[in-house]
Design an enzyme around this catalytic site. Structure first.
Site, PDB file in Angstrom:
ATOM      1  N   CYS A 173       7.447   0.140  -2.989  1.00 12.98           N
ATOM      2  CA  CYS A 173       7.359   1.162  -4.036  1.00 12.98           C
ATOM      3  C   CYS A 173       8.735   1.809  -4.261  1.00 12.98           C
ATOM      4  O   CYS A 173       9.621   1.173  -4.819  1.00 12.98           O
ATOM      5  CB  CYS A 173       6.259   2.168  -3.688  1.00 12.98           C
ATOM      6  N   HIS A 217       1.681  -0.811  -1.780  1.00 14.09           N
ATOM      7  CA  HIS A 217       1.688  -0.185  -0.452  1.00 14.09           C
ATOM      8  C   HIS A 217       0.755  -0.900   0.515  1.00 14.09           C
ATOM      9  O   HIS A 217      -0.384  -0.483   0.699  1.00 14.09           O
ATOM     10  CB  HIS A 217       1.226   1.270  -0.558  1.00 14.09           C
ATOM     11  N   GLU A 268       0.948  -0.813   3.657  1.00 16.18           N
ATOM     12  CA  GLU A 268       0.811   0.038   4.842  1.00 16.18           C
ATOM     13  C   GLU A 268      -0.339   1.034   4.736  1.00 16.18           C
ATOM     14  O   GLU A 268      -0.789   1.564   5.749  1.00 16.18           O
ATOM     15  CB  GLU A 268       2.134   0.774   5.126  1.00 16.18           C
TER      16      GLU A 268
END
Length: 194
Positions: free
Chosen positions: A80, A174, A176
């Site tokens: 990002c 994302h 994560e």
């Protein structure tokens, strides 16, 4: 690996990236100083606010050292805002906005709209078996991939959301935050090969 993978810990979701590295059995280390930058084999630049990351990297004396390390081949993975910081060209940036560069792509900041326009989708990502569950949160879009870089993933309409170039990996989404660790594993493989 003889050295751990660092996570740039100036702003953004660096804790989630550290947790993802721990989940795949890789030593992660938070990076806020030039000395810490010198102690890692690869670096993750997390999502957050690209202009804030730029300002804090300058304040902490990391901007130029990190720019030089990228030019000299340090493996770096940007998600990002981290993708924006790796991109050679930024569209819709604020006045004076620059990134560390190195990835031959053009990105558009906040290309998918506001926080309320966030979405999740399953993507095919080159180098990963099976679909990757991706969360897009105020995400940038890769509008152009230069001759040095290659596209790794697109949305169903063809918009580019992941690219790589030598030791650099940049994605719009994302992994994560969705518990998707295979992209971190792909980056660890890049670090080992470097």
């Amino acid at each position: 690996m003889s050295l751990p993978i660092g996570v740039l810990a100036l702003q953004g979701d660096f804790r989630e990236h550290l947790a993802a590295l721990n989940a795949i059995g890789v030593e992660g280390r938070l990076v806020r100083t030039e000395k810490e930058l010198d102690s890692i084999a690869g670096l993750i630049i997390p999502g957050g606010e690209s202009t804030t990351i730029q300002k804090l990297a300058t304040i902490f004396g990391l901007f130029e050292p990190l720019h030089k390390k990228i030019q000299n081949g340090l493996p770096v993975f940007g998600t990002c805002a981290g993708l924006i910081m790796l991109a050679d060209r930024i569209l819709d940036g604020i006045e004076g906005q620059i990134g560390f560069g190195g990835l031959d792509v053009t990105v558009r900041r906040n290309a998918f709209g506001h926080q309320s326009d966030s979405f999740e989708v399953d993507l095919e990502v080159e180098g990963i078996d099976g679909k990757v569950h991706a969360a897009f949160i105020r995400a940038p879009l890769i509008t152009e991939v230069g001759t040095k870089a290659k596209t790794l993933a697109t949305l169903s309409d063809g918009r580019i959301v992941a690219a790589s170039q030598e030791n650099l990996l940049g994605i719009s989404f994302h992994p994560e935050v969705t518990g998707e660790h295979r992209i971190h594993e792909l980056f660890v493989k890049m670090v080992k090969e470097a």
